[in-house]
Design a protein around this motif. Structure first.
Motif, PDB file in Angstrom:
ATOM      1  N   LYS A 127      15.117  21.892  42.442  1.00 39.17           N
ATOM      2  CA  LYS A 127      13.783  22.488  42.541  1.00 39.17           C
ATOM      3  C   LYS A 127      12.841  21.862  41.518  1.00 39.17           C
ATOM      4  O   LYS A 127      13.266  21.144  40.616  1.00 39.17           O
ATOM      5  N   ARG A 128      11.546  22.157  41.669  1.00 41.37           N
ATOM      6  CA  ARG A 128      10.522  21.536  40.826  1.00 41.37           C
ATOM      7  C   ARG A 128      10.792  21.732  39.342  1.00 41.37           C
ATOM      8  O   ARG A 128      10.668  20.780  38.556  1.00 41.37           O
ATOM      9  N   ARG A 169      11.800  19.773  52.189  1.00 48.21           N
ATOM     10  CA  ARG A 169      11.870  21.233  52.350  1.00 48.21           C
ATOM     11  C   ARG A 169      13.295  21.604  52.733  1.00 48.21           C
ATOM     12  O   ARG A 169      13.828  21.125  53.738  1.00 48.21           O
ATOM     13  N   ILE A 170      13.904  22.465  51.938  1.00 47.36           N
ATOM     14  CA  ILE A 170      15.237  22.995  52.231  1.00 47.36           C
ATOM     15  C   ILE A 170      15.165  24.494  52.009  1.00 47.36           C
ATOM     16  O   ILE A 170      14.756  24.936  50.926  1.00 47.36           O
ATOM     17  N   GLY A 171      15.506  25.253  53.020  1.00 47.43           N
ATOM     18  CA  GLY A 171      15.462  26.703  52.889  1.00 47.43           C
ATOM     19  C   GLY A 171      14.075  27.230  52.597  1.00 47.43           C
ATOM     20  O   GLY A 171      13.918  28.242  51.933  1.00 47.43           O
ATOM     21  N   GLY A 172      13.049  26.523  53.083  1.00 42.66           N
ATOM     22  CA  GLY A 172      11.674  26.955  52.886  1.00 42.66           C
ATOM     23  C   GLY A 172      11.103  26.643  51.513  1.00 42.66           C
ATOM     24  O   GLY A 172      10.009  27.097  51.185  1.00 42.66           O
ATOM     25  N   GLU A 173      11.840  25.893  50.699  1.00 42.01           N
ATOM     26  CA  GLU A 173      11.372  25.537  49.364  1.00 42.01           C
ATOM     27  C   GLU A 173      11.452  24.032  49.156  1.00 42.01           C
ATOM     28  O   GLU A 173      12.270  23.351  49.775  1.00 42.01           O
ATOM     29  N   ASP A 174      10.595  23.534  48.258  1.00 46.04           N
ATOM     30  CA  ASP A 174      10.597  22.107  47.927  1.00 46.04           C
ATOM     31  C   ASP A 174      11.774  21.784  47.010  1.00 46.04           C
ATOM     32  O   ASP A 174      12.058  22.523  46.053  1.00 46.04           O
ATOM     33  N   HIS A 175      12.449  20.683  47.319  1.00 46.25           N
ATOM     34  CA  HIS A 175      13.543  20.170  46.496  1.00 46.25           C
ATOM     35  C   HIS A 175      13.373  18.658  46.344  1.00 46.25           C
ATOM     36  O   HIS A 175      12.901  17.988  47.262  1.00 46.25           O
ATOM     37  N   TRP A 176      13.776  18.142  45.190  1.00 43.30           N
ATOM     38  CA  TRP A 176      13.711  16.710  44.925  1.00 43.30           C
ATOM     39  C   TRP A 176      15.111  16.136  44.871  1.00 43.30           C
ATOM     40  O   TRP A 176      16.043  16.757  44.355  1.00 43.30           O
ATOM     41  N   ASP A 177      15.240  14.929  45.382  1.00 43.71           N
ATOM     42  CA  ASP A 177      16.501  14.193  45.383  1.00 43.71           C
ATOM     43  C   ASP A 177      16.615  13.448  44.050  1.00 43.71           C
ATOM     44  O   ASP A 177      15.765  12.623  43.719  1.00 43.71           O
TER      45      ASP A 177
END
Length: 66
Positions: free
Chosen positions: A2-3, A31-39
């Protein structure tokens, strides 16, 4: 990640992290599970590119400056 985790990983304040993303210097989230995620690997790749440690295909091309 997450951010908040991604910004800590980059040792940046969350607002500065988002500014770097908006500037195109760091990757966009997914977007994963309705939230922003970074690789993490994408962040690592961009930081390597920014630091000059990424491979530069231009160096092997005749007539192209790196």
């Amino acid at each position: 990640m997450k951010r908040s985790t991604a910004s800590r990983y980059c040792d940046l304040a969350p607002a500065k992290f988002l500014a770097e993303v908006a500037a195109g210097r760091l990757p966009l989230p997914v977007r994963i599970g309705g939230e922003d995620h970074w690789d993490r690997a994408a962040i690592d790749d961009d930081i390597s590119r920014l630091s000059g440690h990424a491979s530069d295909w231009r160096k092997d091309q005749p007539g192209l400056a790196a």
